[in-house]
Design an enzyme around this catalytic site. Sequence first.
Site, PDB file in Angstrom:
ATOM      1  N   ARG A   1      -6.598   8.543 -10.407  1.00 26.10           N
ATOM      2  CA  ARG A   1      -7.245   8.806  -9.116  1.00 26.10           C
ATOM      3  C   ARG A   1      -6.208   9.279  -8.075  1.00 26.10           C
ATOM      4  NH1 ARG A   1      -6.710   6.795  -3.573  1.00 26.10           N
ATOM      5  NH2 ARG A   1      -8.757   6.858  -2.608  1.00 26.10           N
ATOM      6  N   VAL A   2      -6.581  10.288  -7.335  1.00 21.42           N
ATOM      7  CA  VAL A   2      -5.746  10.790  -6.237  1.00 21.42           C
ATOM      8  C   VAL A   2      -6.584  10.747  -4.962  1.00 21.42           C
ATOM      9  CG1 VAL A   2      -4.611  12.849  -5.295  1.00 21.42           C
ATOM     10  CG2 VAL A   2      -4.295  12.244  -7.701  1.00 21.42           C
TER      11      VAL A   2
ATOM     12  N   THR B   1      -2.287   3.154   4.188  1.00 24.11           N
ATOM     13  CA  THR B   1      -1.416   4.321   4.101  1.00 24.11           C
ATOM     14  C   THR B   1      -0.585   4.471   5.372  1.00 24.11           C
ATOM     15  OG1 THR B   1      -3.088   5.449   2.821  1.00 24.11           O
ATOM     16  CG2 THR B   1      -1.499   6.864   3.945  1.00 24.11           C
TER      17      THR B   1
ATOM     18  N   THR C   1       1.482   6.942   0.242  1.00 23.36           N
ATOM     19  CA  THR C   1       0.645   5.789  -0.110  1.00 23.36           C
ATOM     20  C   THR C   1       0.690   5.496  -1.602  1.00 23.36           C
ATOM     21  OG1 THR C   1      -1.607   4.894   0.167  1.00 23.36           O
ATOM     22  CG2 THR C   1      -1.438   7.154  -0.587  1.00 23.36           C
TER      23      THR C   1
ATOM     24  N   THR D   1      -5.792   7.507   7.569  1.00 28.37           N
ATOM     25  CA  THR D   1      -5.660   6.335   6.716  1.00 28.37           C
ATOM     26  C   THR D   1      -7.061   5.846   6.369  1.00 28.37           C
ATOM     27  OG1 THR D   1      -4.689   4.116   6.550  1.00 28.37           O
ATOM     28  CG2 THR D   1      -5.521   4.765   8.700  1.00 28.37           C
ATOM     29  N   GLY D   2      -7.161   5.106   5.275  1.00 31.39           N
ATOM     30  CA  GLY D   2      -8.472   4.599   4.877  1.00 31.39           C
ATOM     31  C   GLY D   2      -8.908   5.177   3.553  1.00 31.39           C
TER      32      GLY D   2
ATOM     33  N   SER E   1       0.798  -1.220   0.000  1.00 28.92           N
ATOM     34  CA  SER E   1       0.000   0.000   0.000  1.00 28.92           C
ATOM     35  C   SER E   1       0.831   1.270   0.000  1.00 28.92           C
ATOM     36  CB  SER E   1      -0.922   0.006   1.223  1.00 28.92           C
ATOM     37  OG  SER E   1      -0.158  -0.222   2.377  1.00 28.92           O
TER      38      SER E   1
ATOM     39  N   ASP F   1      -6.595  11.123  -0.436  1.00 27.70           N
ATOM     40  CA  ASP F   1      -6.414  12.184   0.556  1.00 27.70           C
ATOM     41  C   ASP F   1      -4.951  12.411   0.938  1.00 27.70           C
ATOM     42  OD1 ASP F   1      -6.450   9.555   1.696  1.00 27.70           O
ATOM     43  OD2 ASP F   1      -6.489  10.467   3.689  1.00 27.70           O
TER      44      ASP F   1
ATOM     45  N   GLY G   1      -9.661   7.476   0.978  1.00 27.64           N
ATOM     46  CA  GLY G   1      -9.331   8.887   0.825  1.00 27.64           C
ATOM     47  C   GLY G   1     -10.501   9.765   0.456  1.00 27.64           C
TER      48      GLY G   1
HETATM   49  N1  GLY Z   1      -5.843   7.018   2.177  1.00 26.82           N
HETATM   50  C1  GLY Z   1      -5.196   6.667   1.004  1.00 26.82           C
HETATM   51  C2  GLY Z   1      -5.999   6.743  -0.206  1.00 26.82           C
HETATM   52  O1  GLY Z   1      -7.216   6.734  -0.155  1.00 26.82           O
HETATM   53  O2  GLY Z   1      -5.435   6.810  -1.270  1.00 26.82           O
END
Ligand code: GLY
Length: 333
Positions: A223-224, A195, A213, A246-247, A93, A226, A249
């Site tokens: 895609r981007v 992340t 991450t 984390t989680g 990840s 958070d 985004g």
């Molecule tokens: N928290 C990392 C992502 O969603 O890319």
Amino acid sequence: MSQKRRTFMGQILTGGIGLGIGYFVGAKKEKSYPKDSKKNTVSPYKEGLAISTWYHGIAANNAAWGVISSGGNAIDAAEQGARITEADVTGKSVGIGGTPDREGKVTLDACIMDKNGNAGSVSFLQGIKHPVSVARKVMDETPHVMLVGKGALQFAKEKGFEEEDLLTAETRADYKKWLDTSKYDPIINIENHDTIGLITMDKNGDFSGACTTSGLGYKMHGRVGDSPVIGAGLFVDNAVGAATATGLGEAVLKTCGTFLVVELMRQGMTPNDACKEAVNRIADKQNYENFQIGYIAVNKAGDVGAYSIHPGFDYALHKNGKNEMHKVDSLVK
Ligand code: GLY
């Protein structure tokens, strides 16, 4: 406008905004908060600490602690810690060995922020193992905060970073298998991607942080999340504290998650309560059944806190001579 009237208008505005936020989150009204960040940066806590998301945080904290314990500063500690996770080929990840997107490309997001509110960030960066260090260069050596995609890669190469293949034998094989179905399900499984967000406090009591991450596995190309967004994946205010996420985004982005956590601490909430309230904001508006969010936070006194939507989130804390994992309380029991 006369000076008197300007002051009066300022009081109305400040009072109104403060009342509104306080009403929403139940913050105690009598708590004052630092209005000028530069004048309120002295911490009573001088031992230093490192806190980071998930089990890979143990190794990251160790590297960060190596910097802090030898008198180094929080920003170097944050970068050095995050680099350990980025270089770990077994982590799917973060950094090299990260799960690719739907086109089979590993695209990386990272940011870094220091005690003075300086920040650097890269997103949709391909072929560079240490996006956090590129983000540091963006912060230190450009007038900008974010560089993305080809521009970020060009900048990284100009700064001497080497381009390399970030797919490993394992992630290449995983991707080939995934192509059999090419199932793209935007609903993320809990614990699907981990992340690393890392907050450091040096022996001057100053904060920094880093977040890095490869993002959601098999995400759409481009895609981007958070993690590279200041105030979403990471926020540091040296007068108040710092938070990282984390989680999924998308859920953090829609709520300015870590900015919210720090602002709640500014109003007097404990790190734990601030993380909980930020999770509640997500839960109020989004169907959280199939995704995870975890926040960790530290305040200026060196108190730490965390909260998540689902059980299973934990963090590594290096404090008072110990570097240990801590389980996190969650909204869903
Ligand atoms: N928290 C990392 C992502 O969603 O890319």
